[in-house]
Design a protein around this motif. Sequence first.
Motif, PDB file in Angstrom:
ATOM      1  N   LEU A   1       0.994  -0.680   0.042  1.00  0.00           N
ATOM      2  CA  LEU A   1       0.420  -0.484   0.056  1.00  0.00           C
ATOM      3  C   LEU A   1       1.036   1.543  -0.145  1.00  0.00           C
ATOM      4  N   VAL A   2       0.677   2.027  -0.836  1.00  0.00           N
ATOM      5  CA  VAL A   2       1.845   3.250  -1.065  1.00  0.00           C
ATOM      6  C   VAL A   2       0.218   4.404  -0.781  1.00  0.00           C
ATOM      7  N   TRP A   3       1.027   5.511  -0.400  1.00  0.00           N
ATOM      8  CA  TRP A   3      -0.084   7.155   0.278  1.00  0.00           C
ATOM      9  C   TRP A   3       0.399   7.452  -0.703  1.00  0.00           C
ATOM     10  N   ASN A   4      -0.149   8.621  -1.678  1.00  0.00           N
ATOM     11  CA  ASN A   4       1.234   9.109  -2.935  1.00  0.00           C
ATOM     12  C   ASN A   4       0.261  10.797  -2.167  1.00  0.00           C
ATOM     13  N   HIS A   5       0.931  11.719  -2.544  1.00  0.00           N
ATOM     14  CA  HIS A   5       1.313  12.059  -1.515  1.00  0.00           C
ATOM     15  C   HIS A   5       1.070  13.715  -2.991  1.00  0.00           C
ATOM     16  N   CYS A   6       0.151  14.206  -3.831  1.00  0.00           N
ATOM     17  CA  CYS A   6      -0.006  15.120  -4.646  1.00  0.00           C
ATOM     18  C   CYS A   6       0.087  16.810  -4.896  1.00  0.00           C
ATOM     19  N   ASP A   7       0.618  17.758  -5.462  1.00  0.00           N
ATOM     20  CA  ASP A   7       0.221  18.694  -5.260  1.00  0.00           C
ATOM     21  C   ASP A   7       0.240  19.062  -6.723  1.00  0.00           C
ATOM     22  N   VAL A   8       0.772  20.474  -7.043  1.00  0.00           N
ATOM     23  CA  VAL A   8       0.669  21.315  -8.628  1.00  0.00           C
ATOM     24  C   VAL A   8       2.059  20.953  -9.172  1.00  0.00           C
ATOM     25  N   ARG A   9       3.476  20.421  -8.280  1.00  0.00           N
ATOM     26  CA  ARG A   9       4.766  20.231  -8.254  1.00  0.00           C
ATOM     27  C   ARG A   9       4.926  19.106  -8.234  1.00  0.00           C
ATOM     28  N   ARG A  10       4.753  18.243  -7.735  1.00  0.00           N
ATOM     29  CA  ARG A  10       5.147  16.491  -7.530  1.00  0.00           C
ATOM     30  C   ARG A  10       3.870  15.614  -6.611  1.00  0.00           C
ATOM     31  N   CYS A  11       4.240  14.475  -7.116  1.00  0.00           N
ATOM     32  CA  CYS A  11       3.865  13.530  -6.290  1.00  0.00           C
ATOM     33  C   CYS A  11       4.747  12.893  -5.515  1.00  0.00           C
ATOM     34  N   VAL A  12       5.199  12.934  -4.341  1.00  0.00           N
ATOM     35  CA  VAL A  12       5.197  12.178  -3.453  1.00  0.00           C
ATOM     36  C   VAL A  12       4.790  10.983  -2.805  1.00  0.00           C
ATOM     37  N   ARG A  13       5.970   9.616  -2.432  1.00  0.00           N
ATOM     38  CA  ARG A  13       5.634   8.444  -2.160  1.00  0.00           C
ATOM     39  C   ARG A  13       5.332   8.206  -1.192  1.00  0.00           C
ATOM     40  N   ASP A  14       4.536   7.720   0.233  1.00  0.00           N
ATOM     41  CA  ASP A  14       5.447   7.105   1.430  1.00  0.00           C
ATOM     42  C   ASP A  14       3.976   5.585   1.869  1.00  0.00           C
ATOM     43  N   ILE A  15       5.130   5.298   1.953  1.00  0.00           N
ATOM     44  CA  ILE A  15       4.855   3.320   1.805  1.00  0.00           C
ATOM     45  C   ILE A  15       4.133   3.409   3.372  1.00  0.00           C
ATOM     46  N   ASP A  16       3.413   2.471   2.869  1.00  0.00           N
ATOM     47  CA  ASP A  16       2.286   1.842   4.581  1.00  0.00           C
ATOM     48  C   ASP A  16       3.424   0.889   5.133  1.00  0.00           C
ATOM     49  N   THR A  17       3.488   0.787   6.293  1.00  0.00           N
ATOM     50  CA  THR A  17       4.323  -0.400   6.828  1.00  0.00           C
ATOM     51  C   THR A  17       3.876  -1.691   7.110  1.00  0.00           C
ATOM     52  N   ARG A  18       2.405  -1.556   7.227  1.00  0.00           N
ATOM     53  CA  ARG A  18       0.639  -2.244   7.041  1.00  0.00           C
ATOM     54  C   ARG A  18       1.524  -3.455   5.730  1.00  0.00           C
ATOM     55  N   SER A  19       1.193  -4.274   6.240  1.00  0.00           N
ATOM     56  CA  SER A  19       1.227  -6.018   5.326  1.00  0.00           C
ATOM     57  C   SER A  19       0.082  -5.779   4.607  1.00  0.00           C
ATOM     58  N   VAL A  20      -0.103  -6.275   2.987  1.00  0.00           N
ATOM     59  CA  VAL A  20      -1.378  -6.710   1.853  1.00  0.00           C
ATOM     60  C   VAL A  20      -0.941  -7.633   1.852  1.00  0.00           C
ATOM     61  N   GLU A  21      -2.108  -8.736   2.597  1.00  0.00           N
ATOM     62  CA  GLU A  21      -1.780 -10.174   2.439  1.00  0.00           C
ATOM     63  C   GLU A  21      -3.469 -10.343   1.607  1.00  0.00           C
ATOM     64  N   GLY A  22      -3.196 -11.644  -0.042  1.00  0.00           N
ATOM     65  CA  GLY A  22      -3.916 -11.541  -1.125  1.00  0.00           C
ATOM     66  C   GLY A  22      -3.591 -11.771  -2.252  1.00  0.00           C
ATOM     67  N   ASN A  23      -4.038 -12.237  -3.420  1.00  0.00           N
ATOM     68  CA  ASN A  23      -3.792 -13.066  -4.331  1.00  0.00           C
ATOM     69  C   ASN A  23      -4.465 -12.109  -5.279  1.00  0.00           C
ATOM     70  N   PRO A  24      -3.788 -10.894  -6.215  1.00  0.00           N
ATOM     71  CA  PRO A  24      -4.274 -10.814  -6.901  1.00  0.00           C
ATOM     72  C   PRO A  24      -5.251 -11.695  -7.608  1.00  0.00           C
ATOM     73  N   GLY A  25      -4.476 -12.803  -7.736  1.00  0.00           N
ATOM     74  CA  GLY A  25      -5.366 -13.214  -9.127  1.00  0.00           C
ATOM     75  C   GLY A  25      -5.911 -14.877  -8.628  1.00  0.00           C
ATOM     76  N   SER A  26      -6.382 -14.982  -7.805  1.00  0.00           N
ATOM     77  CA  SER A  26      -6.962 -15.330  -6.959  1.00  0.00           C
ATOM     78  C   SER A  26      -8.475 -15.477  -7.809  1.00  0.00           C
ATOM     79  N   GLU A  27      -9.043 -15.824  -7.083  1.00  0.00           N
ATOM     80  CA  GLU A  27     -10.470 -16.461  -7.739  1.00  0.00           C
ATOM     81  C   GLU A  27     -11.328 -15.078  -6.957  1.00  0.00           C
ATOM     82  N   ASP A  28     -11.947 -14.824  -5.759  1.00  0.00           N
ATOM     83  CA  ASP A  28     -11.952 -13.554  -5.019  1.00  0.00           C
ATOM     84  C   ASP A  28     -11.400 -12.508  -4.635  1.00  0.00           C
ATOM     85  N   GLY A  29     -10.126 -12.166  -5.228  1.00  0.00           N
ATOM     86  CA  GLY A  29      -9.237 -11.377  -5.171  1.00  0.00           C
ATOM     87  C   GLY A  29      -8.859 -10.057  -3.755  1.00  0.00           C
TER      88      GLY A  29
END
Length: 218
Positions: free
Chosen positions: A185-213
């Motif tokens: 999970l990434v939080w993209n902080h955007c204004d008129v000049r740029r976007c700065v990425r902030d990586i969330d420390t939580r884990s994201v569990e799950g397979n995007p290719g699974s049946e229910d996703g």
Amino acid sequence: MRYIGWAAAIGLLCALPVASANDVAGNTDELTRVLGQARKPATLNALSMVQGCGPVGCGVTLGGLVIDTDTGSVRRSNGRLLSWVPTGAVADLAEVNWEPLRGYGVRHAGRNWGQCLEFAHTGLGNSGRAQRWRTLALVPADGRTAYRFTGYWAACAALVQGTQAGEIILPTVEPVQPGASALRLVWNHCDVRRCVRDIDTRSVEGNPGSEDGRLTLR
């Protein structure tokens, strides 16, 4: 080897972190709700779209923007060409279908911030596991740039207000590296000049290719 009693063992099990129902998402709306907890949403106003073709090709006009559906270029209604700035790791997907699914005017703290556009991908139909992914564009009103993101169950509705003047934040669930099944999970902080990425420390569990996703954030 040291043994512990049943009471102590049960206590240890109870101490392990368990995801609540609020941290589990099985579709775009549920993920948007999970990500928006305790955050103030940006104000969105749906934009009307006008499609047409002319001597130089076909395009879609919405919110003061013109999307060339043949080339994927984006211009302002005054003709100024905007620069695409891709952001983040991208899943292994077909090319973007540059005919927008929908678009929104975005407001922050009562002021016009710009536009958010949602796109699907070519050749994938309207259902299936690959259609869980969306490409989004954030276009600041006073800028010359269109920020491009691809996220799992991504949506403009997930936009929240930042704490800095003129800042909005788009959360995206994306591969940890291009084409990987592992997600973050990434939080993209955007204004008129740029976007700065902030990586969330939580884990994201799950397979995007699974049946229910289904995804679980811990």
